[in-house]
Scaffold this active site. Sequence first.
Site, PDB file in Angstrom:
ATOM      1  N   TYR A 106      19.179  39.016 -14.802  1.00 27.86           N
ATOM      2  CA  TYR A 106      19.724  38.502 -15.553  1.00 27.86           C
ATOM      3  C   TYR A 106      20.248  37.672 -15.049  1.00 27.86           C
ATOM      4  O   TYR A 106      20.866  36.794 -15.154  1.00 27.86           O
ATOM      5  CB  TYR A 106      19.965  39.059 -16.637  1.00 27.86           C
ATOM      6  CG  TYR A 106      20.375  38.559 -17.954  1.00 27.86           C
ATOM      7  CD1 TYR A 106      19.120  38.522 -19.193  1.00 27.86           C
ATOM      8  CD2 TYR A 106      20.784  37.497 -18.415  1.00 27.86           C
ATOM      9  CE1 TYR A 106      18.760  37.713 -19.777  1.00 27.86           C
ATOM     10  CE2 TYR A 106      21.244  36.845 -19.510  1.00 27.86           C
ATOM     11  CZ  TYR A 106      20.018  36.402 -20.123  1.00 27.86           C
ATOM     12  OH  TYR A 106      20.082  35.740 -20.834  1.00 27.86           O
ATOM     13  N   TYR A 108      18.341  39.821 -27.712  1.00 21.83           N
ATOM     14  CA  TYR A 108      16.467  40.554 -27.549  1.00 21.83           C
ATOM     15  C   TYR A 108      15.757  41.721 -28.408  1.00 21.83           C
ATOM     16  O   TYR A 108      16.704  42.671 -28.153  1.00 21.83           O
ATOM     17  CB  TYR A 108      16.561  40.712 -25.928  1.00 21.83           C
ATOM     18  CG  TYR A 108      17.163  39.283 -25.086  1.00 21.83           C
ATOM     19  CD1 TYR A 108      18.075  38.866 -24.955  1.00 21.83           C
ATOM     20  CD2 TYR A 108      16.303  38.398 -24.791  1.00 21.83           C
ATOM     21  CE1 TYR A 108      18.014  38.073 -23.889  1.00 21.83           C
ATOM     22  CE2 TYR A 108      15.909  37.098 -23.946  1.00 21.83           C
ATOM     23  CZ  TYR A 108      17.069  36.989 -23.476  1.00 21.83           C
ATOM     24  OH  TYR A 108      17.398  36.280 -22.473  1.00 21.83           O
ATOM     25  N   PRO A 165      10.634  31.647 -20.628  1.00 23.29           N
ATOM     26  CA  PRO A 165      11.692  31.461 -20.402  1.00 23.29           C
ATOM     27  C   PRO A 165      12.195  32.871 -21.303  1.00 23.29           C
ATOM     28  O   PRO A 165      13.494  33.127 -20.758  1.00 23.29           O
ATOM     29  CB  PRO A 165      12.160  30.814 -21.608  1.00 23.29           C
ATOM     30  CG  PRO A 165      10.580  30.408 -22.601  1.00 23.29           C
ATOM     31  CD  PRO A 165       9.325  31.222 -21.864  1.00 23.29           C
ATOM     32  N   LYS A 171      15.576  32.006 -16.435  1.00 22.62           N
ATOM     33  CA  LYS A 171      15.590  31.631 -15.596  1.00 22.62           C
ATOM     34  C   LYS A 171      15.359  30.057 -14.904  1.00 22.62           C
ATOM     35  O   LYS A 171      15.307  30.064 -14.222  1.00 22.62           O
ATOM     36  CB  LYS A 171      14.639  32.693 -14.280  1.00 22.62           C
ATOM     37  CG  LYS A 171      15.146  33.854 -14.817  1.00 22.62           C
ATOM     38  CD  LYS A 171      16.303  34.370 -13.539  1.00 22.62           C
ATOM     39  CE  LYS A 171      17.116  35.812 -13.921  1.00 22.62           C
ATOM     40  NZ  LYS A 171      18.566  35.323 -13.719  1.00 22.62           N
ATOM     41  N   HIS A 203      29.713  35.595 -21.099  1.00 19.52           N
ATOM     42  CA  HIS A 203      29.375  36.740 -22.173  1.00 19.52           C
ATOM     43  C   HIS A 203      29.385  37.383 -21.152  1.00 19.52           C
ATOM     44  O   HIS A 203      28.989  37.670 -19.958  1.00 19.52           O
ATOM     45  CB  HIS A 203      27.698  36.377 -22.689  1.00 19.52           C
ATOM     46  CG  HIS A 203      27.616  35.812 -24.177  1.00 19.52           C
ATOM     47  ND1 HIS A 203      26.770  35.268 -24.754  1.00 19.52           N
ATOM     48  CD2 HIS A 203      28.358  34.540 -24.235  1.00 19.52           C
ATOM     49  CE1 HIS A 203      27.273  34.852 -25.752  1.00 19.52           C
ATOM     50  NE2 HIS A 203      28.668  34.345 -26.023  1.00 19.52           N
TER      51      HIS A 203
HETATM   52  P1  FAD Z   1      12.392  18.990 -15.791  1.00 19.66           P
HETATM   53  O1  FAD Z   1      13.771  18.953 -16.503  1.00 19.66           O
HETATM   54  O2  FAD Z   1      10.885  18.700 -16.706  1.00 19.66           O
HETATM   55  O3  FAD Z   1      12.848  17.374 -15.419  1.00 19.66           O
HETATM   56  C1  FAD Z   1      11.764  16.836 -14.863  1.00 19.66           C
HETATM   57  C2  FAD Z   1      12.138  15.154 -14.803  1.00 19.66           C
HETATM   58  O4  FAD Z   1      11.319  14.296 -13.851  1.00 19.66           O
HETATM   59  C3  FAD Z   1      11.865  14.966 -16.426  1.00 19.66           C
HETATM   60  O5  FAD Z   1      12.528  14.216 -16.712  1.00 19.66           O
HETATM   61  C4  FAD Z   1      11.060  13.808 -16.711  1.00 19.66           C
HETATM   62  O6  FAD Z   1      10.656  13.060 -17.422  1.00 19.66           O
HETATM   63  C5  FAD Z   1      10.255  13.781 -15.177  1.00 19.66           C
HETATM   64  N1  FAD Z   1       8.738  13.365 -14.820  1.00 19.66           N
HETATM   65  C6  FAD Z   1       7.926  13.920 -15.290  1.00 19.66           C
HETATM   66  N2  FAD Z   1       7.231  12.783 -14.507  1.00 19.66           N
HETATM   67  C7  FAD Z   1       7.310  11.918 -14.102  1.00 19.66           C
HETATM   68  C8  FAD Z   1       7.200  10.588 -13.186  1.00 19.66           C
HETATM   69  N3  FAD Z   1       5.827  10.391 -13.322  1.00 19.66           N
HETATM   70  N4  FAD Z   1       7.591   9.701 -12.878  1.00 19.66           N
HETATM   71  C9  FAD Z   1       9.337  10.377 -12.447  1.00 19.66           C
HETATM   72  N5  FAD Z   1       9.342  11.798 -13.464  1.00 19.66           N
HETATM   73  C10 FAD Z   1       8.819  12.313 -14.207  1.00 19.66           C
HETATM   74  N6  FAD Z   1      14.897  27.739 -19.885  1.00 19.66           N
HETATM   75  C11 FAD Z   1      14.910  28.158 -19.437  1.00 19.66           C
HETATM   76  O7  FAD Z   1      15.966  28.993 -18.658  1.00 19.66           O
HETATM   77  N7  FAD Z   1      15.819  28.652 -21.111  1.00 19.66           N
HETATM   78  C12 FAD Z   1      14.652  27.317 -22.146  1.00 19.66           C
HETATM   79  O8  FAD Z   1      14.983  28.557 -23.330  1.00 19.66           O
HETATM   80  C13 FAD Z   1      14.065  26.734 -22.305  1.00 19.66           C
HETATM   81  N8  FAD Z   1      12.745  26.281 -22.359  1.00 19.66           N
HETATM   82  C14 FAD Z   1      12.433  25.137 -22.231  1.00 19.66           C
HETATM   83  C15 FAD Z   1      11.622  24.465 -23.328  1.00 19.66           C
HETATM   84  C16 FAD Z   1      11.345  23.266 -23.098  1.00 19.66           C
HETATM   85  C17 FAD Z   1      10.515  22.834 -24.562  1.00 19.66           C
HETATM   86  C18 FAD Z   1      10.443  23.105 -21.384  1.00 19.66           C
HETATM   87  C19 FAD Z   1       9.562  21.755 -21.302  1.00 19.66           C
HETATM   88  C20 FAD Z   1      11.562  24.273 -20.804  1.00 19.66           C
HETATM   89  C21 FAD Z   1      12.209  24.871 -20.775  1.00 19.66           C
HETATM   90  N9  FAD Z   1      12.750  25.939 -19.945  1.00 19.66           N
HETATM   91  C22 FAD Z   1      14.040  27.274 -20.528  1.00 19.66           C
HETATM   92  C23 FAD Z   1      12.770  25.784 -19.050  1.00 19.66           C
HETATM   93  C24 FAD Z   1      13.461  24.866 -17.541  1.00 19.66           C
HETATM   94  O9  FAD Z   1      14.256  24.223 -18.950  1.00 19.66           O
HETATM   95  C25 FAD Z   1      13.346  23.830 -17.055  1.00 19.66           C
HETATM   96  O10 FAD Z   1      13.101  25.109 -16.268  1.00 19.66           O
HETATM   97  C26 FAD Z   1      13.935  23.219 -15.982  1.00 19.66           C
HETATM   98  O11 FAD Z   1      14.544  21.771 -17.023  1.00 19.66           O
HETATM   99  C27 FAD Z   1      13.252  22.900 -14.797  1.00 19.66           C
HETATM  100  O12 FAD Z   1      14.401  21.880 -13.954  1.00 19.66           O
HETATM  101  P2  FAD Z   1      14.096  20.243 -13.101  1.00 19.66           P
HETATM  102  O13 FAD Z   1      14.417  19.634 -12.997  1.00 19.66           O
HETATM  103  O14 FAD Z   1      13.218  20.944 -12.230  1.00 19.66           O
HETATM  104  O15 FAD Z   1      12.404  19.534 -14.374  1.00 19.66           O
HETATM  105  C1  DHB Z   2      18.150  30.547 -24.448  1.00 16.75           C
HETATM  106  C2  DHB Z   2      16.569  30.895 -23.984  1.00 16.75           C
HETATM  107  C3  DHB Z   2      16.352  31.653 -23.120  1.00 16.75           C
HETATM  108  O1  DHB Z   2      14.621  31.603 -22.930  1.00 16.75           O
HETATM  109  C4  DHB Z   2      16.742  32.641 -22.891  1.00 16.75           C
HETATM  110  O2  DHB Z   2      16.663  33.668 -22.760  1.00 16.75           O
HETATM  111  C5  DHB Z   2      18.058  32.877 -23.687  1.00 16.75           C
HETATM  112  C6  DHB Z   2      18.905  31.907 -23.915  1.00 16.75           C
HETATM  113  C7  DHB Z   2      18.429  30.024 -25.051  1.00 16.75           C
HETATM  114  O3  DHB Z   2      17.950  28.475 -25.151  1.00 16.75           O
HETATM  115  O4  DHB Z   2      19.446  29.955 -25.503  1.00 16.75           O
END
Ligand code: FAD
Ligand code: DHB
Length: 395
Positions: free
Chosen positions: A388, A201, A294, A298, A72
């Site tokens: 962004y 947005y 969110p 980021k 995009h």
């Molecule tokens: P995570 O993806 O959370 O991975 C951590 C892993 O550790 C998980 O698989 C978990 O199961 C595991 N874990 C937990 N406890 C333990 C344990 N005791 N032992 C071993 N493993 C464990 N970001 C955006 O930019 N846009 C979005 O739209 C967006 N939507 C989101 C929606 C939700 C519901 C959530 C929770 C987050 C969202 N985020 C979004 C944020 C983004 O998904 C996270 O920043 C990203 O997943 C971070 O990656 P990570 O690997 O650090 O953590």
């Molecule tokens: C999406 C989520 C976000 O938080 C955002 O700023 C843009 C896109 C998404 O899930 O597609």
Amino acid sequence: MRTHVAIVGAGPAGLLLSHLLAQDGVDSIVVETRTRAYVEARIRAGILENSTVELLRSCGLGDRLDREGDPHRGIYLQWPGERHHVNFADLIDRKVWIYGQTEVQRDLGAARDAAGQQIHYEATDVALHDLGTEQPHVTFTDADGRALRIDADAIAGCDGSFGPSRAAVPDLAKQTWERTYPYSWLGILADVAPSTDELIYAWHPDGFALHSMRSARVSRFYLQVPNGTDLADWSDDRIWDGLAARLGHGQDGWALTPGPITDRSVLPMRSFVMAPMRHGRLFLAGDAAHIVPPTGAKGLNLAVADVALLAPALTALIRKKDPGPADAYSDAALRRVWRCTHFSWWMTTMLHTGGADGGDPFDAELQQSQLRWVTSSTAGATGLAENYAGLPIEF
Ligand code: FAD
Ligand code: DHB
């Protein structure tokens, strides 16, 4: 078991770290509480910034992203009666990609399979030990009920905001900052072609709305809702009516096409930072160390940036016995973390309104003034575009 790096968590941060370390000849074992199917199906982020895409390409994870991802050029910002495009490509020559976190997670899983990576899914009782020594270890019970122990040179805490890694750092050894927001997002996935070419947005007196997408046939939407919202109170009709009103159905001939809703959830919004992102031989990355609301897209990108810094730092520590990059890791990562924390807070507070409560009329005027400036001034639009579309990893 013995390895170089014990990685707690098989989300994007944990699996990408194991991938990057393996490319540098550093072994790791990953421990994850959930099943692989659960981890790969979690609907979360949807936007990859430029530096994330470049990193994934540079480590051999860009093939499907380049085939199926949708670049995009910018985003639309709107408020009642007006919609403006902020064109990142023209302003700063960078783009963002629509490519779901589910797809990133599956690509990482396939790459780790191909490399024979050891990953223990469905682990319980995961605990971290001896972090202050040069031989830390992780204990857990595996899916078959066996008590196991991993001895390592370092532990990477990639276990998100509720995992044991952050909690393993004593209170006296860490500083934390937190902001909770007085609203949440109701997110849906729908089997319908997007009604827009790029993300919208929308600021609206009823509350913020976002039109995103996953593919030519799948759309993603978010609605600002009050904290504590019960999904049962939001029928499909109420969701589509809310989206149509806030996204401007009928405005200048634009129409929102509804479709079958396949997934729905309510997400709380929070900013959180912990420093340092290291305690002895434990190094934190991704949501384990920081959470952003969110709105700026980021979270996933920050997790990738952390790991891009952490992998070479651990390689230097373990293979060359050079502690310099590992000692510099936390400060380097936190510079970007705070930039993204500010940007996410700024986008959030610029776009969310009082909603059903009416809100503060002074705030509403300031928000609209800021939106007008960001969409009409090259300086304003460029600031948004730089943040962004993503600053360089080493920013
Ligand atoms: P995570 O993806 O959370 O991975 C951590 C892993 O550790 C998980 O698989 C978990 O199961 C595991 N874990 C937990 N406890 C333990 C344990 N005791 N032992 C071993 N493993 C464990 N970001 C955006 O930019 N846009 C979005 O739209 C967006 N939507 C989101 C929606 C939700 C519901 C959530 C929770 C987050 C969202 N985020 C979004 C944020 C983004 O998904 C996270 O920043 C990203 O997943 C971070 O990656 P990570 O690997 O650090 O953590
Ligand atoms: C999406 C989520 C976000 O938080 C955002 O700023 C843009 C896109 C998404 O899930 O597609």
